[in-house]
Enzyme design. Structure first.
Site, short mmCIF file in Angstrom:
data_model
loop_
_atom_site.label_atom_id
_atom_site.label_comp_id
_atom_site.label_asym_id
_atom_site.label_seq_id
_atom_site.Cartn_x
_atom_site.Cartn_y
_atom_site.Cartn_z
N SER A 88 -11.66 23.43 14.88
CA SER A 88 -10.23 23.14 15.05
C SER A 88 -9.44 24.33 15.57
CB SER A 88 -9.63 22.66 13.72
OG SER A 88 -9.84 23.62 12.70
N ASP A 326 -1.33 25.42 5.14
CA ASP A 326 -2.23 25.76 6.24
C ASP A 326 -2.01 27.22 6.65
OD1 ASP A 326 -3.80 26.03 8.47
OD2 ASP A 326 -2.98 24.30 9.53
N HIS A 329 -4.70 27.71 10.72
CA HIS A 329 -4.29 27.43 12.09
C HIS A 329 -2.99 28.18 12.41
CE1 HIS A 329 -6.86 24.04 10.79
NE2 HIS A 329 -7.41 24.25 11.97
#
Length: 355
Positions: A88, A326, A329
């Site tokens: 990702s 998160d 990311h």
């Protein structure tokens, strides 16, 4: 400064060693000007009010890194196919590049597989195709399946075999940007003829297998350029992703802060992962015949950016109502856009282009 000397300085300087400095002009795009920005990275839309984190640029110690120019990039890759191959974080870089390039030409979304793991975009005016191919490990992995009604996310790894899901697509590419790391930090198992010598060895072995496969690929484009992107650090504090970890900082770390080792941050481990990755890259670059390999060494720069993650500023609800922070990311726009500044600079070097 003499423009030619400045251009030569950029061509030959170490782009990956430097510091973050203020950039009052901010990002090249915004959450409104990028038509493809995903909700998972659109931090501004989901409540992030501070914008100082986009007002920084990377300054190599020996030169000035030019800001990304979408017209220059699209001209460079006219008629070509480029794919990000990885997890990702590879997808995150592709999403950043889409936003940057959309300031020069609006991309067409032309393909998405059933799991949204493979995506293809096209820039028709430049006949340029941009793709992302999902792979957790670069090497073959067998999912151990479901135990007691829940998927384990534990895999049997075969470090001597590449993942065919990306390998079979390689002959179609002119540029391949590959990366791995984070899935190796989970519990996994190895095929019997491989001794478990730790995470660094495992990641290095997988990278070596993938790079060797590319080097020996007879069906691949003779001009294939492969770039390996190094480890992207996480910045959880006070816990991990599922134990209340946070990333609420609003400014970059200084070099001094990074050098002051703190066991909670595990910077030494992150840099060791980066070093084992670069070691495998250097090994294949010395032995390959005919193919071009380059590195995007982003680890040191990104260790300094604890302020660039979505945190809780994203569309984070699972179907069961649970959510998490998160700190893996990167927000768009945000520090990850540097990866594509560096990508353009390195691609220009491979072409011997004038700056």
């Amino acid at each position: 400064m003499n423009p030619q000397k400045e251009n030569d300085d950029v061509k030959y300087c170490d782009l990956f060693k430097g510091q973050w400095v203020p950039e009052p002009n901010g990002s090249l795009y915004t959450q409104w000007s990028c038509p493809t920005i995903p909700d998972t990275k659109n931090c501004g839309r989901y409540g992030r009010k501070d914008v100082d984190f986009i007002n920084w640029r990377w300054k190599p110690d020996e030169c000035e890194l030019p800001r990304f120019n979408p017209k220059t990039f699209l001209s460079l890759v006219r008629g070509k196919k480029l794919a990000f191959i990885g997890d990702s974080l590879a997808r995150n870089q592709m999403e950043s590049l889409l936003c940057l390039l959309s300031q020069g030409e609006t991309p067409k979304d032309i393909y998405k597989d059933s799991e949204d793991r493979v995506r293809t975009f096209n820039f028709p005016s430049h006949d340029f195709t941009l793709m992302v191919y999902w792979t957790k490990f670069l090497v073959a992995a067998e999912d151990k399946g479901i135990v007691n009604g829940s998927r384990t996310n534990v895999f049997d790894l075969h470090l001597d075999k590449v993942d065919v899901n990306w390998a079979e697509k390689l002959p179609n590419l002119d540029y391949a940007i590959i990366s791995i790391a984070h899935w190796f930090l989970r519990e996994n198992y190895f095929n019997p003829n491989i001794t478990d010598l730790g995470t660094q060895y495992t990641i290095g072995k997988a990278i070596g297998t993938a790079l060797e496969y590319i080097s020996e690929c007879k069906e691949c484009n003779r001009g294939l350029v492969t770039l390996f992107r190094t480890f992207s650090p996480v910045h959880f504090e006070y816990g991990s992703w599922n134990t209340g970890g946070k990333c609420n900082r609003t400014r970059p770390y200084t070099e001094k802060q990074v050098n002051l080792y703190n066991a909670e941050w595990e910077w030494e481990t992150r840099l060791l992962l980066q070093q084992c990755q670069v070691k495998e890259f250097e090994k294949i670059k010395k032995t390959t015949k005919g193919k071009m390999f380059e590195v995007l060494d982003i680890t040191r720069a990104m260790i300094m950016r604890p302020d660039g993650h979505p945190g809780h500023h994203w569309k984070d609800q699972y179907s069961d109502g649970k959510s998490f922070t998160d700190c893996v990311h990167w927000c768009l726009p945000g520090p990850i856009d540097l990866w594509n500044d560096l990508l353009l600079a390195v691609l220009q070097r491979t072409k011997g282009s004038a700056w």
